[in-house]
Design an enzyme around this catalytic site. Sequence first.
Site, PDB file in Angstrom:
ATOM      1  N   GLY A  27       0.802  -1.208   0.000  1.00  0.00           N
ATOM      2  CA  GLY A  27       0.000   0.000   0.000  1.00  0.00           C
ATOM      3  C   GLY A  27       0.837   1.261   0.000  1.00  0.00           C
ATOM      4  N   ASN A  28       0.174   2.392   0.316  1.00  0.00           N
ATOM      5  CA  ASN A  28       0.798   3.714   0.210  1.00  0.00           C
ATOM      6  C   ASN A  28       1.409   3.868  -1.181  1.00  0.00           C
ATOM      7  OD1 ASN A  28       1.469   6.278   1.154  1.00  0.00           O
ATOM      8  ND2 ASN A  28       3.473   5.621   1.855  1.00  0.00           N
ATOM      9  N   HIS A  33       4.570   1.985  -8.165  1.00  0.00           N
ATOM     10  CA  HIS A  33       3.614   0.879  -8.106  1.00  0.00           C
ATOM     11  C   HIS A  33       2.695   0.876  -9.332  1.00  0.00           C
ATOM     12  CE1 HIS A  33       4.365   1.468  -3.650  1.00  0.00           C
ATOM     13  NE2 HIS A  33       4.558   0.166  -3.771  1.00  0.00           N
ATOM     14  N   LYS A 150      12.378  -3.321  -9.472  1.00  0.00           N
ATOM     15  CA  LYS A 150      13.827  -3.497  -9.360  1.00  0.00           C
ATOM     16  C   LYS A 150      14.447  -2.685  -8.225  1.00  0.00           C
ATOM     17  CE  LYS A 150      15.342  -4.603 -14.092  1.00  0.00           C
ATOM     18  NZ  LYS A 150      16.177  -4.088 -15.210  1.00  0.00           N
TER      19      LYS A 150
END
Length: 283
Positions: A27-28, A33, A150
Amino acid sequence: MQRIHTVKELRSSLKAQKNIAFVPTMGNLHDGHIALISLAKQHGDCVVASIFVNPLQFGPNEDLANYPRTLEADCKKLTDAGADIVFIPNVQEMYPDFDGEHLNQTMTITPPPIAAELCGASRPGHFSGVATVVMKLFNLVMPQIAIFGKKDFQQVYVIKELVRQFNLPIRIIAGDTVRETSGLAMSSRNGYLTPAQKAEATQLYQCLVNIVHAVKQGNTRFTDLEQAASQTLSQQGWLVDYISVRAASTLKPATNQDNELIVLAAAKLGSTRLIDNIDFCAK
């Protein structure tokens, strides 16, 4: 996008899916993401993300309780990015023996020895916690493809070994590190930095860039390069955990015979621990 909180509902929803691409997160969420979600959409017909702050990978003096939890904002970002399902379990759902306070009875996975080096040296048990939760999530989602960033290169290495050694039918794809315009690698922990610290945080990336440049110019005195970079950061107020040039395929210390290399670093700026890396060809 479908929000799912239980194992039973997740399995029911995924039963008919044939080509699942999975992006596990804590999350966050930030643009790094979301780039992984975009990559998942290129490779899978059903994109599943998870949001779970995994207590097993936090040490006793780490920031589990304070780790940023931004569920509604995260779900909006995932919806906008085109994810199909987000799995949001609680601790009891992931760890059935959790009694509200302790995970002592939880069966865990022992990662390979490399997990005790680099980040593993200062975070004992971290990669065991990572490997355990990822294996559990893989068993629940049963994806054909899983996407990791990565920026957490050592984590990606451990997960690839998990897949290889347990013969899991999952293809691991590593997405490139997404950076701020300053070069700072995007991270959930960047939110802990003050504006002044965020400006200073680019120094970590610059030290890695300098090492890459030196190696490409023919300097293979890796230990000297590591020590010089560490000294530079220390003089600028950082508490350096490690700076290390490694063979990208094995994460063993680099030698003059290695061409595919990665330089990795972890250091604290104030109370915030940041990590970064650059993979490159020596020649």
